[in-house]
Design an enzyme around this catalytic site. Structure first.
Site, mmCIF file in Angstrom:
data_model
loop_
_atom_site.group_PDB
_atom_site.id
_atom_site.type_symbol
_atom_site.label_atom_id
_atom_site.label_comp_id
_atom_site.label_asym_id
_atom_site.label_seq_id
_atom_site.Cartn_x
_atom_site.Cartn_y
_atom_site.Cartn_z
ATOM 1 N N HIS A 1 -0.808 6.910 4.767
ATOM 2 C CA HIS A 1 0.569 6.636 5.168
ATOM 3 C C HIS A 1 1.416 7.830 4.720
ATOM 4 C CE1 HIS A 1 -0.548 2.475 5.928
ATOM 5 N NE2 HIS A 1 -1.061 2.419 4.704
ATOM 6 N N ALA B 1 0.794 -1.232 0.000
ATOM 7 C CA ALA B 1 0.000 0.000 0.000
ATOM 8 C C ALA B 1 0.822 1.274 0.000
ATOM 9 C CB ALA B 1 -0.928 0.000 1.211
ATOM 10 N N ASN C 1 2.031 -3.585 7.798
ATOM 11 C CA ASN C 1 3.043 -4.124 6.898
ATOM 12 C C ASN C 1 3.837 -3.005 6.227
ATOM 13 O OD1 ASN C 1 2.760 -7.034 7.061
ATOM 14 N ND2 ASN C 1 0.774 -6.774 6.093
#
Length: 270
Positions: free
Chosen positions: A221, A122, A191
């Site tokens: 993020h 991602a 992750n």
């Protein structure tokens, strides 16, 4: 006789038939990844006839395939990673959080003759961070991950922490630490922290903040890195997967992109 050589088709097995596996498996079965064929699916639940390939055990998958895609969580990497690679089968890891265990990481990288690969999942910018790292260590790297509170609830949390998560009306920091510490506490949600650490080459160098935000329409993020080489900032905002909000909808497509690179699709950005 023509001098052309027919490209080899990779026989692929998926471990995991969840939010990631279903999208990846459907694309493989539809022939959307040139040079790759879905040969089997491994899952600890009976899947019946609704799946597009035979349900196999791990041992059967090793006999039938030359590439296995892990899409079922960090536990699979710990339990089966070395066995898969020792059989001569390649392994594409989606749950990079397992690699925060440095001993496991070293064993996987040393195992063979199969090869281990990791997908960025991602987050973007990892290729640039790897290039920058080649010029020398970065001085500071931070990652801030923001998700819906419900996706961050964990069995180890006490009642006070859970109550705070469930009642907050504003963003609240749930945990901060290094990329070694945080993925262990949030195995299904962080992750990205491990992926950034793999790119930077140092688990301790990446400082991670996990934030719960009840108004978060997207999973975000933010990576910030700086050093003598320059300053870098990457921000991504993803729609969560409807079936599994702990992961972003883009993750299976990142896996498919990695598969396409492994099977030799022409014109890739690498």
């Amino acid at each position: 006789m023509s001098g052309a050589t027919e490209a080899r088709t990779r026989k692929v097995a998926l471990i995991g038939w969840g939010a990631i596996g279903r999208t990846v498996g459907g694309a493989l079965a539809a022939g959307e990844v040139p040079g790759a064929e879905l040969a089997g699916i491994v899952d600890n639940r009976p899947l019946g006839d609704a799946v597009p390939a035979p349900q196999l055990t791990v041992e059967q998958a090793l006999a039938a395939c030359d590439l296995i895609v892990e899409a079922a969580g960090q536990g699979v990497v710990r339990e089966w990673g070395e066995t898969i690679l020792a059989s001569g089968t390649d392994l594409l890891v989606a749950s990079t959080g397992a690699l925060t265990d440095e001993e496991l990481s070293k064993r996987l990288l040393a195992a063979g003759p199969g090869r281990v690969y990791f997908t960025g999942g991602a987050v973007g910018g990892l290729d640039l961070l790897q290039a920058v790292r080649a010029m020398g260590p970065l001085g500071e790297v931070t990652l801030t991950t923001t998700k819906l509170p419900s996706t961050l609830e964990q069995p180890w949390m006490d009642e006070a922490t859970l109550a705070r998560l469930r009642s907050t009306t504003t963003p609240v920091e749930v945990m901060s630490g290094t990329a070694r510490d945080v993925p262990v506490k949030f195995p299904k949600s962080t992750n990205v922290a491990a992926s950034v650490a793999l790119a930077v080459g140092d688990l301790e160098a990446v400082r991670v903040r996990v934030v719960a935000d009840p108004a978060a329409a997207h999973t975000s993020h933010v990576i910030e890195a700086s050093g003598p080489q320059g300053a870098y900032r990457f921000e991504v905002r993803h729609v969560p997967d409807a079936a599994n909000p702990a992961t972003s909808r883009v993750v299976p497509y990142a896996v498919l992109r990695s598969l396409a690179a492994l099977t030799g699709r022409r014109g890739q950005i690498l």
